[in-house]
Motif scaffolding. Sequence first.
Motif, mmCIF file in Angstrom:
data_model
loop_
_atom_site.group_PDB
_atom_site.id
_atom_site.type_symbol
_atom_site.label_atom_id
_atom_site.label_comp_id
_atom_site.label_asym_id
_atom_site.label_seq_id
_atom_site.Cartn_x
_atom_site.Cartn_y
_atom_site.Cartn_z
ATOM 1 N N PHE A 10 -40.475 5.386 -8.225
ATOM 2 C CA PHE A 10 -39.663 6.496 -7.722
ATOM 3 C C PHE A 10 -38.785 5.962 -6.603
ATOM 4 O O PHE A 10 -39.184 5.909 -5.448
ATOM 5 N N PRO A 11 -37.543 5.544 -6.938
ATOM 6 C CA PRO A 11 -36.653 4.993 -5.908
ATOM 7 C C PRO A 11 -36.252 6.050 -4.889
ATOM 8 O O PRO A 11 -36.419 7.248 -5.119
ATOM 9 N N LYS A 12 -35.722 5.584 -3.768
ATOM 10 C CA LYS A 12 -35.253 6.514 -2.740
ATOM 11 C C LYS A 12 -34.210 7.455 -3.342
ATOM 12 O O LYS A 12 -33.246 7.014 -3.963
ATOM 13 N N ILE A 13 -34.409 8.748 -3.150
ATOM 14 C CA ILE A 13 -33.548 9.756 -3.757
ATOM 15 C C ILE A 13 -32.095 9.586 -3.313
ATOM 16 O O ILE A 13 -31.170 9.732 -4.107
ATOM 17 N N GLU A 14 -31.901 9.244 -2.038
ATOM 18 C CA GLU A 14 -30.540 9.148 -1.511
ATOM 19 C C GLU A 14 -29.807 7.917 -2.031
ATOM 20 O O GLU A 14 -28.577 7.841 -1.958
ATOM 21 N N LYS A 15 -30.543 6.940 -2.563
ATOM 22 C CA LYS A 15 -29.935 5.652 -2.885
ATOM 23 C C LYS A 15 -29.583 5.478 -4.357
ATOM 24 O O LYS A 15 -28.760 4.621 -4.693
ATOM 25 N N TYR A 20 -36.284 10.419 -12.946
ATOM 26 C CA TYR A 20 -37.250 11.289 -12.285
ATOM 27 C C TYR A 20 -36.757 11.811 -10.938
ATOM 28 O O TYR A 20 -37.131 12.912 -10.539
ATOM 29 N N THR A 21 -35.931 11.038 -10.235
ATOM 30 C CA THR A 21 -35.349 11.597 -9.015
ATOM 31 C C THR A 21 -34.438 12.770 -9.359
ATOM 32 O O THR A 21 -34.428 13.789 -8.661
ATOM 33 N N ASP A 22 -33.689 12.649 -10.459
ATOM 34 C CA ASP A 22 -32.819 13.751 -10.893
ATOM 35 C C ASP A 22 -33.632 15.009 -11.191
ATOM 36 O O ASP A 22 -33.243 16.122 -10.820
ATOM 37 N N LEU A 23 -34.772 14.837 -11.878
ATOM 38 C CA LEU A 23 -35.599 15.993 -12.229
ATOM 39 C C LEU A 23 -36.215 16.625 -10.993
ATOM 40 O O LEU A 23 -36.223 17.869 -10.851
ATOM 41 N N VAL A 24 -36.708 15.799 -10.085
ATOM 42 C CA VAL A 24 -37.323 16.328 -8.867
ATOM 43 C C VAL A 24 -36.296 17.080 -8.031
ATOM 44 O O VAL A 24 -36.594 18.139 -7.460
ATOM 45 N N VAL A 25 -35.072 16.564 -7.966
ATOM 46 C CA VAL A 25 -34.005 17.267 -7.242
ATOM 47 C C VAL A 25 -33.737 18.624 -7.896
ATOM 48 O O VAL A 25 -33.540 19.627 -7.203
ATOM 49 N N GLN A 26 -33.745 18.679 -9.222
ATOM 50 C CA GLN A 26 -33.559 19.962 -9.913
ATOM 51 C C GLN A 26 -34.696 20.933 -9.584
ATOM 52 O O GLN A 26 -34.457 22.128 -9.364
ATOM 53 N N LEU A 27 -35.908 20.442 -9.544
ATOM 54 C CA LEU A 27 -37.043 21.293 -9.178
ATOM 55 C C LEU A 27 -36.859 21.862 -7.775
ATOM 56 O O LEU A 27 -37.082 23.048 -7.523
ATOM 57 N N HIS A 28 -36.455 20.989 -6.859
ATOM 58 C CA HIS A 28 -36.241 21.394 -5.466
ATOM 59 C C HIS A 28 -35.109 22.410 -5.357
ATOM 60 O O HIS A 28 -35.230 23.425 -4.646
ATOM 61 N N LYS A 29 -34.011 22.160 -6.070
ATOM 62 C CA LYS A 29 -32.860 23.069 -6.028
ATOM 63 C C LYS A 29 -33.213 24.460 -6.525
ATOM 64 O O LYS A 29 -32.639 25.457 -6.078
#
Length: 399
Positions: A10-15, A20-29
């Motif tokens: 799971f790389p740094k979301i900002e970088k 999976y970072t894309d999916l987690v951001v969608q969950l958060h949004k």
Amino acid sequence: MRIAFLALAFPKIEKTQYLYTDLVVQLHKNGHEVLVVAPGDKDDHVGLGLEAGIKVLRVPTMDLFDVGLLRKGIANIVLPYQYIWALKRLKIDLEFDLIITPTPPITLYKVVKWLKNKSNAKVYLILRDIFPQNAVDLGFMKKGGLVHRYFRKKEKQLYEISNRIGCMSEGNIAYIKKHNPYLNPNKLDLLPNWANVLPLQPPHENSLLKQKEGLADMFIVIFGGNIGIPQKMENIVELAISCQDKQDIIFLIIGYGSQFDDLARLIKEKNVTNIQIRDGVGHSEYFKIVQMADVGLISLNEKFTIPNTPSKALSYYNAKKPILASIDIHTDFGRDLEKINAGLWAEAGNTKQLKEKLMLLYQNEELRKQMGENGYNYMKDELCSQKAYDTLMNEESDS
């Protein structure tokens, strides 16, 4: 909902942009409270922190990548214990509504079971790596041996504890049904690979980049991503050798992996002058390079008996590049390409056929353009991260 997302990488979301970072951001949004649990790389913080407003628990682990098979196996076996220890040590609230975990690895079953017992949460398994069979296919593991039986047991346990299982393709679903007849088939969902659709740079910037890279007036066939045994890069080398009569065709390979040095040596030994091999770069830089290419290349080892769907196709779709695929006969990726008319494919190891397909693309600019548009529209409509989120949440609400 409160959601636990258990990840191997799971790389740094900002970088970076990543599946999976894309999916987690969608969950958060969409208003969900997400806790990601992932290994802490050497350059990462270790412990609980916020990344783009999302809680991420980075756990100190053994080296999981670019190590020998024995060390990798041991690291994956102890990984769930390290995750559980970290969650306990930080006194994390374990009352989750949903647990999401992708494969690999299957060994996280122990964490999933522990969390499910603590919270009675539902489990969504994102199936992206059918292990241990893929290891058997590539000769890493003996079918029926002690190690295989251990991991096969873990695989079955993970399937059984999951409320829903998201599979990459219809071929994946058929494979799981055939080899796991005990499993309730209603658990299996079609959940293709996904990514955010990124904006494209103007055509003149592609031309400027080609000039800067010393590739002006060249027909660029690009391969990006992991360079390992699953990709069988020898097939790409043979294709390049067969194309040496075309002075304007260049094969650009950008990536990383266990076979990178071996590939570089092979290119040198065979004196292949129409291949450039480069170290992997960041996602944004890589996507710029893909946009200056003419064809996106995919290669799968012909030994695979599992229907794999290569995630690198997403960058090619997004960049409006036609795909040329060298793939095993068991994957349904070639049929998907044909269905959406976004590329051509040949059976892995058949260099003559693969070159013929490349020549069709090389000689027909309009065909390349139409296939590129088809792939882009398909990704925008069917493979965006919002679509993956909708699929996962809709299935979850039905379960």
